[in-house]
Design an enzyme around this catalytic site. Sequence first.
Site, mmCIF file in Angstrom:
data_model
loop_
_atom_site.group_PDB
_atom_site.id
_atom_site.type_symbol
_atom_site.label_atom_id
_atom_site.label_comp_id
_atom_site.label_asym_id
_atom_site.label_seq_id
_atom_site.Cartn_x
_atom_site.Cartn_y
_atom_site.Cartn_z
ATOM 1 N N ARG A 73 32.057 42.144 43.306
ATOM 2 C CA ARG A 73 31.416 41.966 44.962
ATOM 3 C C ARG A 73 32.140 43.156 45.557
ATOM 4 O O ARG A 73 32.891 44.082 44.973
ATOM 5 C CB ARG A 73 32.214 40.606 45.180
ATOM 6 C CG ARG A 73 33.715 40.789 44.968
ATOM 7 C CD ARG A 73 34.322 39.663 45.720
ATOM 8 N NE ARG A 73 36.051 39.513 45.294
ATOM 9 C CZ ARG A 73 36.700 40.358 45.768
ATOM 10 N NH1 ARG A 73 36.483 41.331 46.725
ATOM 11 N NH2 ARG A 73 38.069 40.170 45.302
ATOM 12 N N ILE A 77 41.005 43.401 46.779
ATOM 13 C CA ILE A 77 41.768 42.629 45.941
ATOM 14 C C ILE A 77 42.196 41.137 46.984
ATOM 15 O O ILE A 77 42.375 41.503 48.120
ATOM 16 C CB ILE A 77 42.808 42.906 45.394
ATOM 17 C CG1 ILE A 77 43.544 42.046 44.174
ATOM 18 C CG2 ILE A 77 44.287 43.371 46.423
ATOM 19 C CD1 ILE A 77 44.634 42.655 43.522
ATOM 20 N N ALA A 182 38.513 35.070 53.770
ATOM 21 C CA ALA A 182 38.099 36.109 53.477
ATOM 22 C C ALA A 182 36.301 35.813 53.088
ATOM 23 O O ALA A 182 36.049 35.052 52.422
ATOM 24 C CB ALA A 182 38.804 36.460 52.235
ATOM 25 N N ILE A 183 35.927 37.150 53.305
ATOM 26 C CA ILE A 183 34.304 37.112 52.650
ATOM 27 C C ILE A 183 34.193 38.510 51.808
ATOM 28 O O ILE A 183 34.638 39.424 52.281
ATOM 29 C CB ILE A 183 33.267 37.302 53.972
ATOM 30 C CG1 ILE A 183 33.690 35.760 54.659
ATOM 31 C CG2 ILE A 183 32.098 37.274 53.373
ATOM 32 C CD1 ILE A 183 32.638 35.616 56.023
ATOM 33 N N GLY A 195 30.967 35.010 48.015
ATOM 34 C CA GLY A 195 30.937 34.654 49.247
ATOM 35 C C GLY A 195 32.173 34.468 50.135
ATOM 36 O O GLY A 195 32.680 35.485 50.479
ATOM 37 N N CYS A 213 43.156 42.332 50.477
ATOM 38 C CA CYS A 213 41.892 43.065 51.214
ATOM 39 C C CYS A 213 42.361 44.433 51.446
ATOM 40 O O CYS A 213 41.442 45.170 52.379
ATOM 41 C CB CYS A 213 41.378 42.255 52.496
ATOM 42 S SG CYS A 213 40.990 40.180 52.126
#
Length: 268
Positions: A73, A77, A182-183, A195, A213
């Site tokens: 994705r 992290i 988070a996405i 997702g 992130c």
Amino acid sequence: MSELRFVRLGFGPDKVDYVEAWEEQRRVHAARFADEVPDTCLLLEHPSVYTAGRRTADSERPLDGTPVVDVDRGGKITWHGPGQLVGYPILKLPRPVDVVAHVRRLEEALIRACAEFGVETSRVEGRSGVWVLGDPVEQRLGGLSLDFDPRLQDEEFDPRLNGPEYAPSNAGQRREDRKLAAIGIRVAKGVTMHGFALNVNPDNTEFDKIVPCGIRDAGVASLANELGRDITIDEVLPVVEKHLREVLENAELKPREIVREPEAQPAA
């Protein structure tokens, strides 16, 4: 968009191993590409696991060598685990795919779901996900001025080594911006994967072992902490489903607009 199908893969004692869920995503992704199944959103809870998107730097991983699953994705992290509602919408989108519009729709559905529980959330420019905005800097606990915040000025500063004062899980106590959901997504053959992860009532100290992130100057939140009461995934699940259905089924899907540069005119 056509009717969205929800599949509840497993929660609580039936939590789904991350790699098993990833394999199931790939299976549903192939079926959706072949039009064998409708748009589908997998909903589940994972056992504790760190996953790293393609842009994760080595300096953002756990210092103690805790295993990390490298995944295909976007993003960096993050942590998944008990108390977190994870959703994998596997949707066919028109090509060329507008990835940003897809992310915005997921954010909108989660913002609406959080509002139903009385938690006001927002977007942050340049940072995907759903956020609880902090107080102005001068009103925050400790009153750290950004001019003196080592997380911004010192390239060698590592919040993982500096205790609770800088721990991502304590961002709410410091009244800083903190991420509630988070996405991170991937699009292959015009079909989405991966997702969102909504922190309902997890142990947010798990985020303190990493740089979540890749963001050093903000932290993480949960619905339970923001509300000051216990809340369960069972409470949140139908509300999230409702708003995902409202936003995704009613979306006016358009291919990404391609702006072509005008051709250079030959010199006279």
